[in-house]
Design a protein around this motif. Sequence first.
Motif, PDB file in Angstrom:
ATOM      1  N   GLY A  12       0.896  -1.453   0.135  1.00  0.00           N
ATOM      2  CA  GLY A  12      -0.039   0.011   0.166  1.00  0.00           C
ATOM      3  C   GLY A  12       0.783   1.382   0.040  1.00  0.00           C
ATOM      4  O   GLY A  12       0.634   2.277  -0.787  1.00  0.00           O
ATOM      5  N   ARG A  13       1.876   1.283   0.719  1.00  0.00           N
ATOM      6  CA  ARG A  13       2.622   2.364   0.990  1.00  0.00           C
ATOM      7  C   ARG A  13       3.484   2.857  -0.424  1.00  0.00           C
ATOM      8  O   ARG A  13       3.124   3.812  -1.091  1.00  0.00           O
ATOM      9  N   GLU A  14       3.955   1.567  -0.865  1.00  0.00           N
ATOM     10  CA  GLU A  14       4.635   1.920  -2.331  1.00  0.00           C
ATOM     11  C   GLU A  14       4.100   2.201  -3.527  1.00  0.00           C
ATOM     12  O   GLU A  14       4.245   3.052  -4.277  1.00  0.00           O
ATOM     13  N   LEU A  15       2.619   1.570  -3.586  1.00  0.00           N
ATOM     14  CA  LEU A  15       1.720   2.185  -4.601  1.00  0.00           C
ATOM     15  C   LEU A  15       1.255   3.520  -4.481  1.00  0.00           C
ATOM     16  O   LEU A  15       1.320   4.312  -5.536  1.00  0.00           O
ATOM     17  N   ALA A  16       1.068   3.899  -3.184  1.00  0.00           N
ATOM     18  CA  ALA A  16       0.668   5.433  -2.972  1.00  0.00           C
ATOM     19  C   ALA A  16       1.929   6.361  -3.501  1.00  0.00           C
ATOM     20  O   ALA A  16       1.603   7.247  -4.086  1.00  0.00           O
ATOM     21  N   ARG A  17       3.092   5.798  -3.226  1.00  0.00           N
ATOM     22  CA  ARG A  17       4.179   6.697  -3.595  1.00  0.00           C
ATOM     23  C   ARG A  17       4.407   6.814  -5.072  1.00  0.00           C
ATOM     24  O   ARG A  17       4.765   7.810  -5.681  1.00  0.00           O
ATOM     25  N   THR A  18       4.222   5.641  -5.813  1.00  0.00           N
ATOM     26  CA  THR A  18       4.185   5.550  -7.117  1.00  0.00           C
ATOM     27  C   THR A  18       3.291   6.400  -7.738  1.00  0.00           C
ATOM     28  O   THR A  18       3.460   7.284  -8.683  1.00  0.00           O
ATOM     29  N   ILE A  19       1.924   6.504  -7.382  1.00  0.00           N
ATOM     30  CA  ILE A  19       0.923   7.304  -7.693  1.00  0.00           C
ATOM     31  C   ILE A  19       1.315   8.591  -7.682  1.00  0.00           C
ATOM     32  O   ILE A  19       1.079   9.435  -8.512  1.00  0.00           O
ATOM     33  N   VAL A  20       1.547   8.831  -6.433  1.00  0.00           N
ATOM     34  CA  VAL A  20       1.574  10.390  -6.053  1.00  0.00           C
ATOM     35  C   VAL A  20       2.810  11.155  -6.534  1.00  0.00           C
ATOM     36  O   VAL A  20       2.865  12.318  -7.118  1.00  0.00           O
ATOM     37  N   SER A  21       4.070  10.309  -6.754  1.00  0.00           N
ATOM     38  CA  SER A  21       5.118  10.793  -7.149  1.00  0.00           C
ATOM     39  C   SER A  21       5.700  10.544  -8.658  1.00  0.00           C
ATOM     40  O   SER A  21       6.408  11.054  -9.164  1.00  0.00           O
ATOM     41  N   LYS A  71      13.121  -0.803  -4.291  1.00  0.00           N
ATOM     42  CA  LYS A  71      11.899  -0.259  -4.832  1.00  0.00           C
ATOM     43  C   LYS A  71      12.044   0.663  -6.022  1.00  0.00           C
ATOM     44  O   LYS A  71      13.325   1.464  -6.018  1.00  0.00           O
ATOM     45  N   PRO A  72      11.210   1.034  -6.491  1.00  0.00           N
ATOM     46  CA  PRO A  72      11.062   1.957  -7.783  1.00  0.00           C
ATOM     47  C   PRO A  72      11.610   3.293  -7.313  1.00  0.00           C
ATOM     48  O   PRO A  72      11.080   3.786  -5.964  1.00  0.00           O
ATOM     49  N   ARG A  80       6.175   7.832 -10.085  1.00  0.00           N
ATOM     50  CA  ARG A  80       7.275   6.814 -10.554  1.00  0.00           C
ATOM     51  C   ARG A  80       7.076   6.015 -11.443  1.00  0.00           C
ATOM     52  O   ARG A  80       5.895   5.713 -11.991  1.00  0.00           O
ATOM     53  N   ASP A  81       8.078   5.296 -12.296  1.00  0.00           N
ATOM     54  CA  ASP A  81       8.103   4.419 -13.256  1.00  0.00           C
ATOM     55  C   ASP A  81       7.048   3.407 -12.904  1.00  0.00           C
ATOM     56  O   ASP A  81       7.626   2.372 -12.049  1.00  0.00           O
ATOM     57  N   PRO A  82       5.970   3.056 -13.703  1.00  0.00           N
ATOM     58  CA  PRO A  82       4.978   2.175 -13.170  1.00  0.00           C
ATOM     59  C   PRO A  82       5.568   0.697 -13.489  1.00  0.00           C
ATOM     60  O   PRO A  82       5.275  -0.352 -12.951  1.00  0.00           O
ATOM     61  N   GLY A  83       6.503   0.611 -14.637  1.00  0.00           N
ATOM     62  CA  GLY A  83       7.177  -0.701 -15.152  1.00  0.00           C
ATOM     63  C   GLY A  83       7.976  -1.108 -13.925  1.00  0.00           C
ATOM     64  O   GLY A  83       8.134  -2.267 -13.558  1.00  0.00           O
TER      65      GLY A  83
END
Length: 373
Positions: free
Chosen positions: A344-353, A371-372, A355-358
């Motif tokens: 949950g924490r890392e998906l939130a960071r990827t969405i908000v920031s 982590k990405p 980050r590279d989805p791949g």
Amino acid sequence: MKAIIIGGGIMGLATGWALARAGCRVDLFEQGALPNPLSSSFDEHRLIRHPYGDHAGYARMIDDAYAAWDTLWHDLGQRLYAPTGTLALSGNGTDWAQRSAATLAAIGRPMEELAVADLPHRFPMLNTGGVERAFWIDTGGVLFAQDIVTALVQHLGKSRGVTLRAETPVRSVDLDRARIVTGAGAIHDADVVIVAAGAWAGRLMPSLAARLVPSRQIVIYLDMPAEQRAAWAKGPMIIEKTGDVGLYLVPPMEGRGFKVGDHEFSRAGDPDAGRDATEDEIRPLLERCRSLLRGFEQWRTERLKVCFYTVTEDERFVVEKQGTAGWIMSPCSGHGFKFGALMGRELARTIVSERDPGAHTRWAAGLEGDKPS
């Protein structure tokens, strides 16, 4: 940013928690009650452990998972976890324990190999006939799963910008327009939609049905004589493969039940069908318990529980960008709960920031150690 989350199990709730912490508005939809007793997350406990066979990526993630849980404990104001240590046993030509030990040694987390002859002294509650190799690591323990999801629901219910919509099934999803339609026909829009629907994900998104397969699983809760319960309350988690049926064993920490299950997937069943279980379905596991657990003839089956995993062919997690404004979140395959707070924490960071989805997808699948960024 506004996010819609579909699914109120550990993955949906943990993602909602992390997005809310990042200042996003969250609208979470759950088809049943919150928490939902039929969800895969709703059981007394789940295990967290470093041994992971050859899966070095997931073994590396465990330290980050613990750190994410610590953040969650801080926010919840309670620590819903008990340490046990981890005992891995192998025999009958199997080598999962050996491979786990080799993987952990390579990443700087060595396990201690125990002499089989010493096991009866160290773990007198076990019969160790058939055990060929034994490994121990002090880390690992029990996450009190249904208490965690209950506490998350209560926490999110008090969080600014979070709307929890129980008993609100979703009929359709548009991951390009970030739009959903509920069963009652109501339309809801957002900036991003996250589908974390567990065993129901393939029904909501038929294109994923062949990859994310519901799997009916049964676990046993066992009752033992009082004189044995005290010893088991301080016992380890056990992951064992010495016979035709492998098992995982959860000791009765802090008054919870003593649970045994296996990791063989049925890859069958309907999550909406009846949840009654029979001992015939789990007879091989009971026979294995009879061989492994000392004095098992005095034990009794307290209850059987049916839950549903969502499994992939390679048991790797699926966390993928879908469409222009959507994500599918299925870190499951029977070993996902331990990573709930982290995922949950890392998906939130990827969405908000952004980050590279791949890179995120590869990391979540255990294919990359970092982590990405």
